[in-house]
Design a protein around this motif. Sequence first.
Motif, PDB file in Angstrom:
ATOM      1  N   MET A 223     -14.720  -9.608 -79.176  1.00 41.11           N
ATOM      2  CA  MET A 223     -14.405  -8.180 -79.285  1.00 41.11           C
ATOM      3  C   MET A 223     -14.873  -7.419 -78.058  1.00 41.11           C
ATOM      4  N   ALA A 224     -16.083  -7.726 -77.575  1.00 44.71           N
ATOM      5  CA  ALA A 224     -16.598  -7.052 -76.379  1.00 44.71           C
ATOM      6  C   ALA A 224     -15.725  -7.362 -75.162  1.00 44.71           C
ATOM      7  N   ASN A 225     -15.237  -8.598 -75.066  1.00 43.86           N
ATOM      8  CA  ASN A 225     -14.353  -8.955 -73.959  1.00 43.86           C
ATOM      9  C   ASN A 225     -13.024  -8.217 -74.053  1.00 43.86           C
ATOM     10  N   GLN A 226     -12.463  -8.139 -75.272  1.00 38.85           N
ATOM     11  CA  GLN A 226     -11.179  -7.453 -75.422  1.00 38.85           C
ATOM     12  C   GLN A 226     -11.309  -5.950 -75.201  1.00 38.85           C
ATOM     13  N   GLY A 381      -9.748   3.718 -71.932  1.00 35.52           N
ATOM     14  CA  GLY A 381     -10.751   3.086 -72.777  1.00 35.52           C
ATOM     15  C   GLY A 381     -10.105   2.390 -73.959  1.00 35.52           C
ATOM     16  N   ARG A 382     -10.845   1.491 -74.585  1.00 37.71           N
ATOM     17  CA  ARG A 382     -10.256   0.667 -75.639  1.00 37.71           C
ATOM     18  C   ARG A 382     -10.991   0.808 -76.976  1.00 37.71           C
ATOM     19  N   LEU A 383     -10.199   0.775 -78.037  1.00 33.46           N
ATOM     20  CA  LEU A 383     -10.681   0.664 -79.406  1.00 33.46           C
ATOM     21  C   LEU A 383     -10.351  -0.741 -79.894  1.00 33.46           C
ATOM     22  N   VAL A 384     -11.377  -1.476 -80.346  1.00 34.17           N
ATOM     23  CA  VAL A 384     -11.172  -2.814 -80.888  1.00 34.17           C
ATOM     24  C   VAL A 384     -11.711  -2.810 -82.309  1.00 34.17           C
ATOM     25  N   CYS A 385     -10.840  -3.077 -83.279  1.00 34.87           N
ATOM     26  CA  CYS A 385     -11.244  -2.990 -84.690  1.00 34.87           C
ATOM     27  C   CYS A 385     -10.514  -4.051 -85.505  1.00 34.87           C
ATOM     28  N   TRP A 386     -11.070  -4.346 -86.675  1.00 38.35           N
ATOM     29  CA  TRP A 386     -10.462  -5.297 -87.594  1.00 38.35           C
ATOM     30  C   TRP A 386      -9.606  -4.572 -88.620  1.00 38.35           C
ATOM     31  N   SER A 411      -4.511 -10.207 -83.033  1.00 43.40           N
ATOM     32  CA  SER A 411      -4.810 -11.611 -83.321  1.00 43.40           C
ATOM     33  C   SER A 411      -5.241 -11.756 -84.774  1.00 43.40           C
ATOM     34  N   GLU A 412      -4.862 -12.875 -85.384  1.00 45.13           N
ATOM     35  CA  GLU A 412      -5.142 -13.082 -86.807  1.00 45.13           C
ATOM     36  C   GLU A 412      -6.261 -14.090 -87.016  1.00 45.13           C
ATOM     37  N   GLN A 413      -7.196 -13.741 -87.914  1.00 42.91           N
ATOM     38  CA  GLN A 413      -8.187 -14.683 -88.412  1.00 42.91           C
ATOM     39  C   GLN A 413      -7.903 -14.904 -89.890  1.00 42.91           C
ATOM     40  N   ARG A 421      -7.500 -11.191 -91.688  1.00 40.33           N
ATOM     41  CA  ARG A 421      -7.721  -9.918 -91.011  1.00 40.33           C
ATOM     42  C   ARG A 421      -7.262 -10.054 -89.569  1.00 40.33           C
ATOM     43  N   ARG A 422      -6.832  -8.940 -89.010  1.00 40.38           N
ATOM     44  CA  ARG A 422      -6.311  -8.943 -87.642  1.00 40.38           C
ATOM     45  C   ARG A 422      -7.217  -8.122 -86.743  1.00 40.38           C
ATOM     46  N   LEU A 423      -7.489  -8.686 -85.575  1.00 38.09           N
ATOM     47  CA  LEU A 423      -8.265  -7.975 -84.574  1.00 38.09           C
ATOM     48  C   LEU A 423      -7.296  -7.194 -83.702  1.00 38.09           C
TER      49      LEU A 423
END
Length: 486
Positions: A223-226, A381-386, A411-413, A421-423
Amino acid sequence: MWRRYLMWFAHEHVDFRNSEIQSIISLFNIPMKFIETPCVQKPYWIVELPTEECVKKIASRSVLLKNCIELWSRAKTEEQLHQNLRSALQNKSGTWLGTSSHNVDSHVCPSELIEGCCPADKSFKVEVETFCKHFTMKEKVTKIESFSYLPLEGPVKLKDPDITLSYMEFYGSDPNNVPELPYDLFFGRLIADGQRDLIQVHSLKKREFIGNTSMDAQLAIIMANQAKVNDGDLVLDPFVGSGSLLVAAAHFGAYVWGSDIDFMMLHGRTRPTRFGQKVRTKEESILGNMRQYGSAGRYLDVLVSDFSRPLWRPGLAFDAILTDPPYGVREPTEKIGIERDNYTLSEAHLVNHIPSKVEYGIPEMYGDLLNFAVRHLRLGGRLVCWYPMVRDEYSGCQLPQHPGLALVGNSEQVLSKLTSRRLLTYEKTSDDVHIEGGTYTGVNFREKYFAVGEQSRRERRERKAEELAANARWRPQTRDLVNKTD
């Protein structure tokens, strides 16, 4: 002249691979050419990059990348692989042969890449790695000795050599149907290892303070990388919980801030998560985690707050927002409120008043999250959430949307047969903070989760009842058959 590289990945979280690498090369502004289209069934990419330094930058961030080698030879058979290397030693032109996109099965590199890699004052070793097949040590030694014709003048050193040469064989991705011979073979010089060791360093098993929903260390780093978190960035997690995402962001040099409505969690007073632990220790806190990893200087603070109510001053801009909102399954989805109309509180009760809470619906929560990101993210800037989902009902049009945000990663987990859940990774594309319009058109995940779960349990009960009935009918027939046999 661009050189060709083999990027060898860990074969897990495969759906996250492209989003992580694309985010990293975007962060460092690295151009990259694909020699062939990546395939999820294969644990490798073949790419071309302008410099070796670019490879090292990518490897310095990626937790899904195992290693990257400068590709000297690729072939479908061992004989062809060695023939390519021998041809390379005769290739004095300094140019790559057979490197066009129409010839990806084999290629020959310039001779100076091989001749100049192992001088007499440099130690070396040759590694053998396979995918979907195991070699004995004797078989590995035989493979290594087959490269004896290479001009390797330095001494062999098995631990921390100056130069590592890698030989890799790919036997497909089906462990139940392993072929006799490999599908692909590769040989080259190791350039850099990925950050796989961070998975163990940041493991939740070793962490001071965790909760029921603490984010897995590997996923937190992804998540930090994305989010393209970089040194000196300001990062927020508005549903911070036990602070796993703050730990990952601080690892890459960000200054971190968090908030959550759960007073007990932020003060380390919830029931312990670890088996056998009766009470939490005084050291258990988000700040304690930051101290554990040497990142206390990157920790700003965490606040007890209701995300549905405005908190931050206008104009405050974060470089990234990383968060895992509650889904209403293991953690409640709550906000401050009361269901009675026209309710007032007397001044006498205000001093010791603890606000009541009502359900914070997932559609409303994601709408607030996207609107917040547009108001408080810097441009770019980026928002990364599940985002939770019932797998059979997934559709791209159900994803949260906002006119000021572009969806750049999805991306799917898989969590179970029924749910996943999708990231989601959003990038802010408009600096107009007055834009509103965060929408979430998906179904209420909590209701669907329990409805589907109840249906599944009912189906299991019905199947079990049918099996018991069938067994009851079968037993008398079996007894009669046994008696006749006797």
